[in-house]
Design a protein around this motif. Structure first.
Motif, PDB file in Angstrom:
ATOM      1  N   CYS A 104      69.654  60.036  36.180  1.00  0.00           N
ATOM      2  CA  CYS A 104      70.440  58.823  35.943  1.00  0.00           C
ATOM      3  C   CYS A 104      71.593  58.672  36.933  1.00  0.00           C
ATOM      4  N   MET A 145      74.543  57.489  30.140  1.00  0.00           N
ATOM      5  CA  MET A 145      73.085  57.521  30.290  1.00  0.00           C
ATOM      6  C   MET A 145      72.440  56.329  29.597  1.00  0.00           C
ATOM      7  N   MET A 160      70.570  52.766  33.783  1.00  0.00           N
ATOM      8  CA  MET A 160      70.954  53.820  34.726  1.00  0.00           C
ATOM      9  C   MET A 160      69.856  54.879  34.850  1.00  0.00           C
ATOM     10  N   CYS A 161      69.099  55.089  33.765  1.00  0.00           N
ATOM     11  CA  CYS A 161      68.097  56.155  33.741  1.00  0.00           C
ATOM     12  C   CYS A 161      66.688  55.657  34.052  1.00  0.00           C
TER      13      CYS A 161
END
Length: 372
Positions: free
Chosen positions: A279, A287, A291-292
């Motif tokens: 991430c 997280m 983002m991940c």
């Protein structure tokens, strides 16, 4: 030596070599644990990597048809693991029986709850001990264990721990003997195996002290934050798509930095470090699914409405109404067996655990009797 005699010797040597190749070719190419059954089932045929498990029966002619080999890619999987026999000898045997099956009443309850909530999934109890099939077929195992294993979508997959690692990036790690240096070999064996199973097959892993209250539905590629500082490995999913593969590969890479002297380093620590890299963040709270890259963290209350510090609330009748309201519409509860395993559950009581068990694993409760 005349030319005729030399020719005879050469022919004899060639024939001997040919016979040697014929004799040894089949065992070299077909390892004993990969033999096919006489009548393999097309829907559950074994792939070429896993050992077989014979059909188990209960009583005369009342067979319980359990899984005969490893999972197939593309199945809807839920995995539980039992790693008491990851090393040569069992490290703890609190629930041993003539059958060799090690499964506690609470573990059996978790298996039944997952199977009932996910009737279209295959629920696997991955067992590392030598299960004596003939004894198990004669009902030598506890009735509560057979109650869980008799559910149609439950599969008992009992194979030696080392066989899971053949041909994987962690084969060298296991061969190095690193697990034998662990202060908690059973715990660390479980930490590593859960990541490896989802890396190989995809699906959902659940601890044997996670009771599913309802179905996961379409959820995939998820973890759950146990606290603001750590991602849990008590319940998580890696699918076989790009987001799932990225996180699974990152977790396997983290396990190569194995620490035998730290309790959580190879479990929650491994997935937390892996997700920080995938991430590109520094904090668990950062997280997000965006983002991940498609992997997400479910809210802590999804599985951990009661934190470990308050584990005793699951066993106290005085607070039962409050706890049942707190659990509410959560997907599951984690009941912290590592801390609570010596606490008695009275199955007919108003203890929150007892109320939940009567709801999600009625077959196991009926078989276990007054306490579990």
């Amino acid at each position: 030596m005349t030319w005729r005699r030399a020719l005879s010797v050469a022919l004899a040597l060639a024939l001997a070599l040919l016979l040697l190749l014929v004799v040894y070719d089949r065992p070299l190419r077909l390892m004993p644990w990969r033999k096919r059954s006489a009548q393999p089932e097309a829907a559950e045929r074994r792939t070429n990597r896993g050992p077989a498990l014979a059909t188990l029966g209960r009583g005369k002619g009342d067979g319980v048809d359990l899984f005969k080999g490893e999972p197939l890619l593309g199945e809807e999987h839920i995995f539980f693991v039992e790693t008491s026999c990851a090393l040569d000898k069992p490290q703890h045997v609190p629930y041993d029986s003539e059958s060799g099956l090690r499964l506690s009443p609470r573990g059996a309850c978790a298996v039944e709850a997952a199977a009932a909530a996910h009737p279209t999934h295959r629920v696997y109890l991955v067992h590392t001990c030598d299960v004596h099939r003939r004894s198990l077929a004669k009902d030598a195992a506890p009735a509560y264990a057979l109650a869980a294993l008799s559910i149609p979508n439950v599969r008992l997959w009992a194979v030696p721990y080392a066989l899971h690692f053949v041909g994987t990036p962690l084969q060298g790690w296991l061969a190095s003997g690193a697990l034998r240096a662990s202060r908690w070999p059973v715990v660390h064996a479980s930490d590593v195996l859960r990541f490896l199973l989802l890396w190989k097959y995809g699906g959902t892993y659940l601890d044997l002290d996670v009771l599913m209250l309802r179905s996961l539905g379409e959820k995939k590629n998820f973890g759950c934050a146990e606290s603001p500082a750590a991602v849990s490995v008590g319940a998580f999913n890696f699918a076989l798509d790009d987001p799932g593969r990225r996180v699974a590969n990152a977790c396997i890479a983290e396990l190569l930095d194995y620490r035998p002297d730290l309790w959580s380093y190879n479990g929650p620590g491994a997935i937390t470090r892996a997700l920080k890299k995938v991430c590109d963040v520094q904090e668990v709270l950062e997280m997000t699914e965006e983002m991940c890259g498609g992997f997400r963290l479910l809210s802590t209350s999804t599985f951990y409405a009661i934190p470990w510090q308050n584990w005793n609330l699951f066993f106290t009748e005085e607070s039962s109404e409050e706890i049942m309201m707190m659990i509410g519409k959560n997907l599951a509860v984690h009941v912290w067996n590592a801390l609570s395993h010596n606490t008695t559950i009275y199955t007919s009581s108003e203890q929150p655990y007892a109320q939940i068990a009567r709801r999600v694993c009625p077959n196991v409760v009926a078989a276990v009797g007054d306490t579990m």
